[in-house]
Design an enzyme around this catalytic site. Structure first.
Site, PDB file in Angstrom:
ATOM      1  N   ASN A   1       0.850  -1.195   0.000  1.00 43.56           N
ATOM      2  CA  ASN A   1       0.000   0.000   0.000  1.00 43.56           C
ATOM      3  C   ASN A   1       0.884   1.242   0.000  1.00 43.56           C
ATOM      4  O   ASN A   1       2.102   1.138   0.049  1.00 43.56           O
ATOM      5  CB  ASN A   1      -0.974  -0.023   1.184  1.00 43.56           C
ATOM      6  CG  ASN A   1      -0.253  -0.049   2.517  1.00 43.56           C
ATOM      7  OD1 ASN A   1       0.444   0.887   2.864  1.00 43.56           O
ATOM      8  ND2 ASN A   1      -0.397  -1.154   3.241  1.00 43.56           N
TER       9      ASN A   1
ATOM     10  N   ALA B   1       1.159   1.580  11.748  1.00 46.36           N
ATOM     11  CA  ALA B   1       1.403   0.909  10.460  1.00 46.36           C
ATOM     12  C   ALA B   1       0.115   0.689   9.674  1.00 46.36           C
ATOM     13  O   ALA B   1      -0.958   0.503  10.242  1.00 46.36           O
ATOM     14  CB  ALA B   1       2.093  -0.432  10.698  1.00 46.36           C
TER      15      ALA B   1
ATOM     16  N   ASP C   1      -4.406  -6.262   5.367  1.00 46.63           N
ATOM     17  CA  ASP C   1      -5.353  -7.132   6.076  1.00 46.63           C
ATOM     18  C   ASP C   1      -5.307  -8.569   5.553  1.00 46.63           C
ATOM     19  O   ASP C   1      -5.656  -9.496   6.266  1.00 46.63           O
ATOM     20  CB  ASP C   1      -6.776  -6.574   5.947  1.00 46.63           C
ATOM     21  CG  ASP C   1      -6.991  -5.381   6.864  1.00 46.63           C
ATOM     22  OD1 ASP C   1      -6.457  -5.407   7.988  1.00 46.63           O
ATOM     23  OD2 ASP C   1      -7.666  -4.421   6.460  1.00 46.63           O
TER      24      ASP C   1
ATOM     25  N   PRO D   1      -3.057 -11.630  10.769  1.00 47.94           N
ATOM     26  CA  PRO D   1      -3.458 -11.330  12.154  1.00 47.94           C
ATOM     27  C   PRO D   1      -3.649  -9.828  12.325  1.00 47.94           C
ATOM     28  O   PRO D   1      -2.946  -9.038  11.687  1.00 47.94           O
ATOM     29  CB  PRO D   1      -2.267 -11.817  12.991  1.00 47.94           C
ATOM     30  CG  PRO D   1      -1.128 -11.992  12.056  1.00 47.94           C
ATOM     31  CD  PRO D   1      -1.700 -12.193  10.682  1.00 47.94           C
TER      32      PRO D   1
ATOM     33  N   PHE E   1      -4.384   3.782  15.040  1.00 48.02           N
ATOM     34  CA  PHE E   1      -4.784   4.777  14.049  1.00 48.02           C
ATOM     35  C   PHE E   1      -6.002   4.250  13.300  1.00 48.02           C
ATOM     36  O   PHE E   1      -6.187   3.036  13.169  1.00 48.02           O
ATOM     37  CB  PHE E   1      -3.656   5.011  13.039  1.00 48.02           C
ATOM     38  CG  PHE E   1      -2.694   6.093  13.450  1.00 48.02           C
ATOM     39  CD1 PHE E   1      -1.953   5.973  14.606  1.00 48.02           C
ATOM     40  CD2 PHE E   1      -2.530   7.233  12.663  1.00 48.02           C
ATOM     41  CE1 PHE E   1      -1.062   6.976  14.984  1.00 48.02           C
ATOM     42  CE2 PHE E   1      -1.652   8.234  13.035  1.00 48.02           C
ATOM     43  CZ  PHE E   1      -0.910   8.102  14.193  1.00 48.02           C
TER      44      PHE E   1
HETATM   45  N1  CTP Z   1      -3.821  -2.816  12.404  1.00 48.99           N
HETATM   46  C1  CTP Z   1      -3.008  -3.834  12.855  1.00 48.99           C
HETATM   47  N2  CTP Z   1      -3.015  -5.038  12.221  1.00 48.99           N
HETATM   48  C2  CTP Z   1      -3.821  -5.264  11.167  1.00 48.99           C
HETATM   49  C3  CTP Z   1      -4.664  -4.224  10.693  1.00 48.99           C
HETATM   50  C4  CTP Z   1      -4.623  -3.017  11.344  1.00 48.99           C
HETATM   51  O1  CTP Z   1      -2.247  -3.627  13.815  1.00 48.99           O
HETATM   52  N3  CTP Z   1      -3.795  -6.445  10.568  1.00 48.99           N
HETATM   53  C5  CTP Z   1      -3.836  -1.533  13.123  1.00 48.99           C
HETATM   54  C6  CTP Z   1      -3.275  -0.356  12.363  1.00 48.99           C
HETATM   55  O2  CTP Z   1      -1.890  -0.195  12.605  1.00 48.99           O
HETATM   56  C7  CTP Z   1      -4.092   0.796  12.918  1.00 48.99           C
HETATM   57  C8  CTP Z   1      -5.415   0.179  13.276  1.00 48.99           C
HETATM   58  O3  CTP Z   1      -5.172  -1.218  13.369  1.00 48.99           O
HETATM   59  O4  CTP Z   1      -3.515   1.282  14.112  1.00 48.99           O
HETATM   60  C9  CTP Z   1      -6.540   0.447  12.324  1.00 48.99           C
HETATM   61  O5  CTP Z   1      -6.328  -0.141  11.104  1.00 48.99           O
HETATM   62  P1  CTP Z   1      -7.530  -0.381  10.080  1.00 48.99           P
HETATM   63  O6  CTP Z   1      -6.946  -1.013   8.872  1.00 48.99           O
HETATM   64  O7  CTP Z   1      -8.256   0.905   9.899  1.00 48.99           O
HETATM   65  O8  CTP Z   1      -8.412  -1.378  10.906  1.00 48.99           O
HETATM   66  P2  CTP Z   1      -9.201  -2.603  10.407  1.00 48.99           P
HETATM   67  O9  CTP Z   1      -9.471  -3.448  11.582  1.00 48.99           O
HETATM   68  O10 CTP Z   1      -8.460  -3.253   9.303  1.00 48.99           O
HETATM   69  O11 CTP Z   1     -10.557  -1.966   9.924  1.00 48.99           O
HETATM   70  P3  CTP Z   1     -11.207  -1.772   8.483  1.00 48.99           P
HETATM   71  O12 CTP Z   1     -10.326  -2.454   7.462  1.00 48.99           O
HETATM   72  O13 CTP Z   1     -12.522  -2.368   8.662  1.00 48.99           O
HETATM   73  O14 CTP Z   1     -11.259  -0.279   8.263  1.00 48.99           O
END
Ligand code: CTP
Length: 404
Positions: free
Chosen positions: A210, A276, A280, A306, A325
């Site tokens: 990304n 970070a 996902d 995870p 974040f």
């Molecule tokens: N984060 C994480 N590990 C992941 C995904 C996200 O630690 N696998 C953390 C990011 O570093 C950030 C927060 O979670 O601090 C929010 O990330 P976001 O991608 O917005 O959350 P998601 O749970 O993936 O929500 P969505 O995709 O539904 O927006």
């Protein structure tokens, strides 16, 4: 905060020198004592009378001259000051400073100065991008000189690009905030950060990634370390370096590696802030050979990575502070609040992609802080360095409450 502080303002020969007059005013109004060191070329752009009237001190611009006092002035002056601000800093003075050349009042004073130095570059965008200049700038960074990055915009030479000296109030704020943080309010605290993107391999030559650059997380790492924290920074693939020598950096590539490093470090931490942009999903199967084109479509099966933040939320002990974040495009506040609850966070930093100047790759950010006491605080658009300060202030507030 700046009352009675002693500041040297170094001026080199660039058109932005006229803005330095405003900078001198800001320091004087805040109660600081100011002395000016200027290069010969700087004196083409601003007059001695203006500089001396505003600073209420004589200008030092000649290493040898009848007007100098009997001491070696570059030494007495640099012994006197608490901080040195070079604004504007031309490519020439940065080159001299980085390479140990001392052939005029400013470069000689810089070489004799062993306390905090701020440098605000100003030049044409092509000069700014020049490889030799960038190497010199990196040398300064590695030696704890604080670079006040130039802004992008219209340049006096007619070009548009990066190279315009930052505005006096921004330079002033950065210096002020350094003095404020000299209080080291995170001394002895251990803080874990994650930053940057993750890359999920498809085959030996391709990945899913990304646009995150890691700038926000790195700015936060510097701020926390400057305020005395022991910082462990788990960084995805980014093109950034650190100024503060005490930051423990662990470089990783994939979400799984970031997860392993973060889970391993978190039990020893007082706090963690996860900035970070973690992928996902990752390809379900890692191809050890390059995937060949076989038709007009290619189907990749992805499996979930995870959630690092949620996993830390599950093992968080009382006294530990956890923040994340949220980058949202719609229903920003509701979505951020629900992440805050779901992932067991103390606070969350919301970025809206709708805000101009916020998000990936920019040097600025506009955030809203939401906490688990239902407080919502909005902030202006500002440099990521100043945003890092706001987030750190929030962390300090939470650590005080949790560990009282
Ligand atoms: N984060 C994480 N590990 C992941 C995904 C996200 O630690 N696998 C953390 C990011 O570093 C950030 C927060 O979670 O601090 C929010 O990330 P976001 O991608 O917005 O959350 P998601 O749970 O993936 O929500 P969505 O995709 O539904 O927006």
């Amino acid at each position: 905060m700046l009352q009675g502080k002693k500041i040297i303002i170094g001026i080199s020969g660039g058109i932005a020198a006229y803005k330095t007059l405003f900078l001198i005013r800001l320091f004087k109004k805040a109660g600081a004592e100011v002395r000016i060191v200027a290069t010969e070329n700087a004196m083409w752009f601003v007059t001695r009378v203006s500089l001396e009237s505003l600073s209420q001190n004589k200008v030092y611009d000649k290493v040898f001259g009848p007007e100098n006092d009997y001491t070696t002035e570059h030494i007495s002056l640099t012994d006197w000051a608490d901080a040195f601000v070079v604004a504007p800093a031309t490519a020439n003075i940065i080159g001299k400073y980085a390479n140990g050349i001392a052939d005029d009042a400013l470069s000689t004073s810089l070489m004799a100065f062993d306390k905090k130095v701020f440098v605000a570059p100003a030049m044409n965008c092509k000069m700014y991008e020049n490889f030799a200049f960038q190497k010199n700038l990196e040398t300064l960074r590695q030696n704890a000189v604080q670079i006040i990055e130039p802004a992008e915009g219209y340049l006096a030479c007619g070009y548009e690009g990066k190279g315009r000296m930052e505005e006096p109030h921004v330079i002033f704020q950065q210096v002020q905030s350094w003095f404020a943080h000299d209080r080291k309010d995170l001394q002895g605290k251990k803080v874990l950060l994650t930053a940057g993107p993750t890359f999920e391999n498809i085959d030996p030559v391709r990945y899913i990634g990304n646009y995150s650059t890691g700038k926000m997380g790195f700015a936060l790492a510097e701020e926390l370390a400057e305020r005395g924290a022991e910082v462990t920074l788990v960084a995805g693939p980014v093109n950034l370096s650190l100024q503060h020598p005490g930051i423990h950096r662990i470089d990783v590539q994939s979400a799984q590696q970031m997860y392993d490093a973060a889970m391993n470090a978190f039990p020893r931490m007082d706090a963690a802030i996860l900035t970070a942009a973690v992928a996902d999903f990752r390809p379900a199967q890692l191809n050890t050979e390059k995937v060949k084109r076989t038709g007009d479509t290619l189907t990749l099966q992805l499996i979930a990575n995870p959630d690092i933040l949620a996993s830390l939320g599950q093992i968080k002990k009382s006294g530990q502070v956890l923040a994340g974040f949220a980058l949202e495009t719609t229903n920003e506040v509701e979505n951020a609040q629900s992440k805050l609850k779901k992932k067991n966070l103390d606070f969350i930093v919301l970025n809206s992609l709708k805000d101009k100047g916020a998000g990936f790759g920019t040097d600025t950010n506009k955030i809203t802080l939401l906490d688990n006491k239902n407080q919502i605080t909005g902030f202006e658009l500002k440099s990521k360095k100043l945003v890092a300060k706001d987030i750190t202030d929030k962390l300090v507030e939470y650590l005080k409450e949790h560990q009282a």
